[in-house]
Design a protein around this motif. Structure first.
Motif, PDB file in Angstrom:
ATOM      1  N   ASN A 187      -8.326  -5.701  -5.289  1.00  0.00           N
ATOM      2  CA  ASN A 187      -6.886  -5.864  -5.500  1.00  0.00           C
ATOM      3  C   ASN A 187      -6.147  -4.545  -5.414  1.00  0.00           C
ATOM      4  O   ASN A 187      -5.139  -4.412  -4.703  1.00  0.00           O
ATOM      5  CB  ASN A 187      -6.653  -6.538  -6.850  1.00  0.00           C
ATOM      6  CG  ASN A 187      -5.194  -6.816  -7.126  1.00  0.00           C
ATOM      7  OD1 ASN A 187      -4.417  -5.898  -7.357  1.00  0.00           O
ATOM      8  ND2 ASN A 187      -4.816  -8.082  -7.122  1.00  0.00           N
ATOM      9  N   ARG A 188      -6.632  -3.530  -6.128  1.00  0.00           N
ATOM     10  CA  ARG A 188      -5.921  -2.249  -6.169  1.00  0.00           C
ATOM     11  C   ARG A 188      -6.037  -1.499  -4.846  1.00  0.00           C
ATOM     12  O   ARG A 188      -5.135  -0.732  -4.493  1.00  0.00           O
ATOM     13  CB  ARG A 188      -6.433  -1.396  -7.318  1.00  0.00           C
ATOM     14  CG  ARG A 188      -6.082  -1.919  -8.711  1.00  0.00           C
ATOM     15  CD  ARG A 188      -4.574  -1.988  -8.956  1.00  0.00           C
ATOM     16  NE  ARG A 188      -3.980  -3.228  -8.440  1.00  0.00           N
ATOM     17  CZ  ARG A 188      -2.659  -3.414  -8.310  1.00  0.00           C
ATOM     18  NH1 ARG A 188      -1.819  -2.446  -8.625  1.00  0.00           N
ATOM     19  NH2 ARG A 188      -2.198  -4.554  -7.857  1.00  0.00           N
ATOM     20  N   GLN A 208      -3.393  -2.968  -2.730  1.00  0.00           N
ATOM     21  CA  GLN A 208      -2.094  -2.447  -3.142  1.00  0.00           C
ATOM     22  C   GLN A 208      -1.893  -1.022  -2.630  1.00  0.00           C
ATOM     23  O   GLN A 208      -0.800  -0.655  -2.195  1.00  0.00           O
ATOM     24  CB  GLN A 208      -1.975  -2.479  -4.669  1.00  0.00           C
ATOM     25  CG  GLN A 208      -0.647  -1.955  -5.219  1.00  0.00           C
ATOM     26  CD  GLN A 208       0.549  -2.776  -4.776  1.00  0.00           C
ATOM     27  OE1 GLN A 208       0.429  -3.960  -4.452  1.00  0.00           O
ATOM     28  NE2 GLN A 208       1.726  -2.157  -4.745  1.00  0.00           N
ATOM     29  N   HIS A 265       7.103  -7.085  -3.328  1.00  0.00           N
ATOM     30  CA  HIS A 265       6.345  -8.073  -4.102  1.00  0.00           C
ATOM     31  C   HIS A 265       4.934  -7.583  -4.443  1.00  0.00           C
ATOM     32  O   HIS A 265       4.452  -7.828  -5.552  1.00  0.00           O
ATOM     33  CB  HIS A 265       6.289  -9.389  -3.327  1.00  0.00           C
ATOM     34  CG  HIS A 265       7.628 -10.025  -3.151  1.00  0.00           C
ATOM     35  ND1 HIS A 265       8.243 -10.755  -4.144  1.00  0.00           N
ATOM     36  CD2 HIS A 265       8.494 -10.021  -2.099  1.00  0.00           C
ATOM     37  CE1 HIS A 265       9.421 -11.190  -3.711  1.00  0.00           C
ATOM     38  NE2 HIS A 265       9.594 -10.756  -2.478  1.00  0.00           N
ATOM     39  N   ARG A 323      -0.416  -8.551  -7.298  1.00  0.00           N
ATOM     40  CA  ARG A 323      -0.474  -8.530  -8.763  1.00  0.00           C
ATOM     41  C   ARG A 323      -1.892  -8.268  -9.240  1.00  0.00           C
ATOM     42  O   ARG A 323      -2.846  -8.891  -8.760  1.00  0.00           O
ATOM     43  CB  ARG A 323       0.021  -9.855  -9.336  1.00  0.00           C
ATOM     44  CG  ARG A 323       1.522 -10.010  -9.287  1.00  0.00           C
ATOM     45  CD  ARG A 323       1.973 -11.072 -10.264  1.00  0.00           C
ATOM     46  NE  ARG A 323       1.432 -12.385  -9.931  1.00  0.00           N
ATOM     47  CZ  ARG A 323       1.357 -13.398 -10.781  1.00  0.00           C
ATOM     48  NH1 ARG A 323       1.752 -13.254 -12.038  1.00  0.00           N
ATOM     49  NH2 ARG A 323       0.883 -14.564 -10.387  1.00  0.00           N
ATOM     50  N   LEU A 334      -5.188 -13.435  -4.211  1.00  0.00           N
ATOM     51  CA  LEU A 334      -4.128 -12.428  -4.122  1.00  0.00           C
ATOM     52  C   LEU A 334      -3.204 -12.681  -2.946  1.00  0.00           C
ATOM     53  O   LEU A 334      -2.004 -12.373  -2.999  1.00  0.00           O
ATOM     54  CB  LEU A 334      -4.719 -11.023  -4.061  1.00  0.00           C
ATOM     55  CG  LEU A 334      -5.241 -10.425  -2.757  1.00  0.00           C
ATOM     56  CD1 LEU A 334      -5.643  -8.955  -2.989  1.00  0.00           C
ATOM     57  CD2 LEU A 334      -6.403 -11.173  -2.177  1.00  0.00           C
ATOM     58  N   ASP A 352      -0.918 -15.853  -3.845  1.00  0.00           N
ATOM     59  CA  ASP A 352       0.056 -15.413  -4.847  1.00  0.00           C
ATOM     60  C   ASP A 352       1.190 -14.631  -4.194  1.00  0.00           C
ATOM     61  O   ASP A 352       2.375 -14.842  -4.510  1.00  0.00           O
ATOM     62  CB  ASP A 352      -0.652 -14.559  -5.898  1.00  0.00           C
ATOM     63  CG  ASP A 352       0.311 -13.945  -6.890  1.00  0.00           C
ATOM     64  OD1 ASP A 352       0.941 -14.709  -7.656  1.00  0.00           O
ATOM     65  OD2 ASP A 352       0.450 -12.703  -6.909  1.00  0.00           O
ATOM     66  N   LEU A 353       0.857 -13.747  -3.267  1.00  0.00           N
ATOM     67  CA  LEU A 353       1.878 -12.950  -2.582  1.00  0.00           C
ATOM     68  C   LEU A 353       2.789 -13.841  -1.732  1.00  0.00           C
ATOM     69  O   LEU A 353       4.021 -13.709  -1.779  1.00  0.00           O
ATOM     70  CB  LEU A 353       1.203 -11.897  -1.709  1.00  0.00           C
ATOM     71  CG  LEU A 353       2.107 -11.038  -0.828  1.00  0.00           C
ATOM     72  CD1 LEU A 353       3.146 -10.296  -1.657  1.00  0.00           C
ATOM     73  CD2 LEU A 353       1.280 -10.055  -0.002  1.00  0.00           C
ATOM     74  N   ARG A 362       5.298 -15.764  -3.969  1.00  0.00           N
ATOM     75  CA  ARG A 362       6.367 -14.958  -4.549  1.00  0.00           C
ATOM     76  C   ARG A 362       7.404 -14.571  -3.495  1.00  0.00           C
ATOM     77  O   ARG A 362       8.601 -14.533  -3.775  1.00  0.00           O
ATOM     78  CB  ARG A 362       5.782 -13.727  -5.245  1.00  0.00           C
ATOM     79  CG  ARG A 362       5.121 -14.091  -6.577  1.00  0.00           C
ATOM     80  CD  ARG A 362       4.620 -12.889  -7.353  1.00  0.00           C
ATOM     81  NE  ARG A 362       3.419 -12.319  -6.763  1.00  0.00           N
ATOM     82  CZ  ARG A 362       3.332 -11.123  -6.210  1.00  0.00           C
ATOM     83  NH1 ARG A 362       4.397 -10.331  -6.174  1.00  0.00           N
ATOM     84  NH2 ARG A 362       2.196 -10.681  -5.699  1.00  0.00           N
TER      85      ARG A 362
END
Length: 315
Positions: free
Chosen positions: A72-73, A76, A182, A185, A192, A195-196, A199
């Motif tokens: 996830n990170r 990001q 966005h 998260r 992930l 979810d993106l 949003r």
């Protein structure tokens, strides 16, 4: 219009080198490739950086995370490191088709208001040969169909994705502004992408859906989603996500999308497909975790008469 191709990697490997080669082979040179390596800090092969530098192409950049960030990170970080107007986060084992960059640049100009583009994918196996697993045959039959390309958004697209996430994330090209606004998260590794999308859609963004595939998407047993499915953790994450999404979509005034989230039929059916193999392998703990998720009570709040009649997608 430049396309940032961001590759979250975990060390070197033959598949990753195929990914890089597919970017170098683009007919349109308006791209920049950044490989963000999340493996060096934990002792993975450090040879990737020197190999990329040896390509002698100034459009290719290599960055090694000083500490392990996780899926996830690292995604990001890829988003934050991008700077071009268009951004694709390409899997380290997937391959762009030769006209990918040229096509997405044309589509971005044709649909200037769209927040992201989805080109779709050809499916290949571990060796790179065409394959047609059941999951992808179902996706091909049940996704939103378009002729050539079309801009879609709102509850229609949200509900369809919640019934079954048929978008191949590495073939999604984002407007950087929407991606950075966005972001990803924390806490989600498997969902992930979904979810993106949701949003962005709830924020009023739209997507361009394309009929012709833009990438080759690799299916193999070593993927994160396959490993997480075997121990049942995938389904714990999915259920938590769908429960939250149902509440948010109800509050947003999208009842069809909220209903699709409450039923999360894709996740439930995936559980039932995985159970026989787990039982044969003697993985009783994973089987119990999955079965609890598949048979758990649908959260309260379903409208009278609602049920799983709107279509079934299998991820």
């Amino acid at each position: 219009m430049l396309v940032d191709v961001m590759v979250p990697a975990y060390g070197d490997g033959a598949h990753l080198r195929e990914t890089v080669a597919s970017v170098l082979a683009q007919g349109d040179p308006s791209w920049r490739l950044t490989v963000v390596d999340d493996g060096v800090a934990v002792g993975r092969d450090p040879g990737l950086g020197p190999w990329l530098a040896g390509l002698g192409d100034e459009r290719v950049r290599y960055l090694a995370n000083p500490v392990r960030l996780g899926i996830n990170r690292n995604f990001q970080r890829c988003a934050e490191l991008s700077s071009a107007e268009l951004v694709v986060i390409l899997g380290a084992d997937d391959r762009l088709l030769p006209d990918f960059v040229a096509r997405v640049r044309r589509l971005a100009e044709q649909y200037p208001a769209a927040a992201f583009l989805h080109t779709g994918a050809r499916i290949v196996d571990e060796a790179g040969h065409p394959t047609t697993p059941l999951v992808d045959r179902v996706k091909a039959r049940t996704s939103i169909r378009v002729r050539d390309s079309a801009e879609v958004g709102g509850e229609r697209l949200a509900a369809s994705l919640l019934r079954g996430n048929w978008m191949y994330f590495p073939s999604v090209v984002f407007r950087r502004a929407a991606l950075v606004e966005h972001g990803f998260r924390p806490g989600f590794d498997i969902v992930l992408d979904l979810d993106l999308y949701l949003r962005i859609l709830r924020g009023g963004g739209t997507a361009v859906l394309c009929e012709r595939p833009g990438i080759e998407y690799r299916r193999h047993s070593a993927s994160l989603s396959s490993a997480r499915a075997d121990d049942g953790s995938r389904f714990i994450e999915e259920r938590a996500f769908f429960t939250e999404a149902a509440a948010e979509l109800t509050a947003h005034g999208w009842p069809r999308a909220a209903r699709a989230a409450r039923w999360h039929l894709t996740s439930r059916l995936h559980v039932l497909c995985k159970l026989p193999g787990l039982l044969v392998a003697g993985n009783l703990g994973g089987a119990r975790t999955m079965l609890r998720g598949a048979l758990s009570t649908v959260p309260a709040g379903l409208p009278d008469g609602a049920g799983p009649g709107e279509g079934v997608h299998t991820r």
